[in-house]
Design a protein around this motif. Structure first.
Motif, PDB file in Angstrom:
ATOM      1  N   UNK A  65      -3.425  11.708  -0.613  1.00  0.00           N
ATOM      2  CA  UNK A  65      -3.029  11.581  -1.903  1.00  0.00           C
ATOM      3  C   UNK A  65      -1.679  10.802  -2.013  1.00  0.00           C
ATOM      4  N   UNK A  66      -0.769  11.426  -1.156  1.00  0.00           N
ATOM      5  CA  UNK A  66       0.549  10.324  -1.031  1.00  0.00           C
ATOM      6  C   UNK A  66       0.408   9.144  -0.461  1.00  0.00           C
ATOM      7  N   UNK A  67      -0.594   8.846   0.316  1.00  0.00           N
ATOM      8  CA  UNK A  67      -0.690   7.446   1.108  1.00  0.00           C
ATOM      9  C   UNK A  67      -1.359   6.740  -0.013  1.00  0.00           C
ATOM     10  N   UNK A  68      -2.463   7.108  -0.803  1.00  0.00           N
ATOM     11  CA  UNK A  68      -2.988   6.406  -1.987  1.00  0.00           C
ATOM     12  C   UNK A  68      -2.164   5.863  -3.089  1.00  0.00           C
ATOM     13  N   UNK A  69      -1.285   6.919  -3.475  1.00  0.00           N
ATOM     14  CA  UNK A  69      -0.174   6.885  -4.667  1.00  0.00           C
ATOM     15  C   UNK A  69       0.740   5.805  -4.263  1.00  0.00           C
ATOM     16  N   UNK A  70       1.456   5.884  -2.816  1.00  0.00           N
ATOM     17  CA  UNK A  70       2.180   5.001  -2.247  1.00  0.00           C
ATOM     18  C   UNK A  70       1.890   3.751  -2.425  1.00  0.00           C
ATOM     19  N   UNK A  71       0.519   3.374  -2.112  1.00  0.00           N
ATOM     20  CA  UNK A  71       0.002   2.083  -1.821  1.00  0.00           C
ATOM     21  C   UNK A  71      -0.328   1.432  -3.458  1.00  0.00           C
ATOM     22  N   UNK A  72      -0.483   2.247  -4.384  1.00  0.00           N
ATOM     23  CA  UNK A  72      -0.536   1.757  -5.608  1.00  0.00           C
ATOM     24  C   UNK A  72       0.594   0.684  -6.240  1.00  0.00           C
ATOM     25  N   UNK A  73       0.158  -0.339  -6.648  1.00  0.00           N
ATOM     26  CA  UNK A  73       1.238  -1.292  -7.224  1.00  0.00           C
ATOM     27  C   UNK A  73       1.328  -1.375  -8.712  1.00  0.00           C
ATOM     28  N   UNK A  74       0.246  -0.944  -9.277  1.00  0.00           N
ATOM     29  CA  UNK A  74       0.222  -0.973 -10.875  1.00  0.00           C
ATOM     30  C   UNK A  74      -0.265  -2.355 -11.225  1.00  0.00           C
ATOM     31  N   UNK A  75      -0.310  -2.572 -12.546  1.00  0.00           N
ATOM     32  CA  UNK A  75      -0.628  -3.873 -13.078  1.00  0.00           C
ATOM     33  C   UNK A  75      -0.160  -5.053 -12.755  1.00  0.00           C
ATOM     34  N   UNK A  76       1.292  -4.710 -12.748  1.00  0.00           N
ATOM     35  CA  UNK A  76       1.949  -5.983 -12.416  1.00  0.00           C
ATOM     36  C   UNK A  76       2.356  -6.322 -10.777  1.00  0.00           C
ATOM     37  N   UNK A  77       1.507  -5.479 -10.004  1.00  0.00           N
ATOM     38  CA  UNK A  77       1.688  -5.569  -8.707  1.00  0.00           C
ATOM     39  C   UNK A  77       3.185  -5.447  -8.080  1.00  0.00           C
ATOM     40  N   UNK A  78       4.128  -4.851  -8.905  1.00  0.00           N
ATOM     41  CA  UNK A  78       5.382  -4.595  -8.468  1.00  0.00           C
ATOM     42  C   UNK A  78       5.333  -3.429  -7.844  1.00  0.00           C
ATOM     43  N   UNK A  79       6.389  -2.691  -6.893  1.00  0.00           N
ATOM     44  CA  UNK A  79       6.384  -1.859  -6.050  1.00  0.00           C
ATOM     45  C   UNK A  79       6.626  -0.463  -6.930  1.00  0.00           C
ATOM     46  N   UNK A  80       7.662  -0.795  -7.977  1.00  0.00           N
ATOM     47  CA  UNK A  80       7.994   0.545  -8.722  1.00  0.00           C
ATOM     48  C   UNK A  80       6.884   0.904  -9.606  1.00  0.00           C
ATOM     49  N   UNK A  81       6.530   2.003  -9.502  1.00  0.00           N
ATOM     50  CA  UNK A  81       5.332   2.589 -10.583  1.00  0.00           C
ATOM     51  C   UNK A  81       6.566   3.726 -11.437  1.00  0.00           C
TER      52      UNK A  81
END
Length: 86
Positions: A65-81
């Motif tokens: 779960x932590x790896x998947x969430x950490x790889x998520x970039x959101x709609x803006x593709x920015x690293x900060x979620x």
């Protein structure tokens, strides 16, 4: 799937925060405030873990779960979620 284990001495405090978080759902007053504060602390802690994974400072199992969430970039593709992570 394997995940990240809590450090043994951190578990009681984290458990108390999670109880406060759930106990404050749909309440008013101090219980709600405690729940909001607990949520903020947990989100900051999790955001820090995500930042460590993204920076390569923390290794986690692929597909966790932590790896998947950490790889998520959101709609803006920015690293900060979340304000707690970058």
């Amino acid at each position: 799937m394997p995940g990240r284990a809590y450090e043994r001495n951190a578990t009681p405090a984290a458990a108390r925060e999670l109880v406060a978080l759930v106990d404050g759902f749909a309440t008013l007053g101090p219980r709600h405030w405690r729940a909001r504060a607990a949520r903020g602390r947990r989100e900051t802690w999790l955001g820090g873990l995500a930042t460590q994974v993204r920076d390569g400072a923390l290794s986690v199992p692929a597909g966790s779960a932590l790896e998947v969430v950490s790889a998520h970039r959101g709609r803006s593709t920015a690293k900060s979620c979340h304000p707690g992570c970058r």
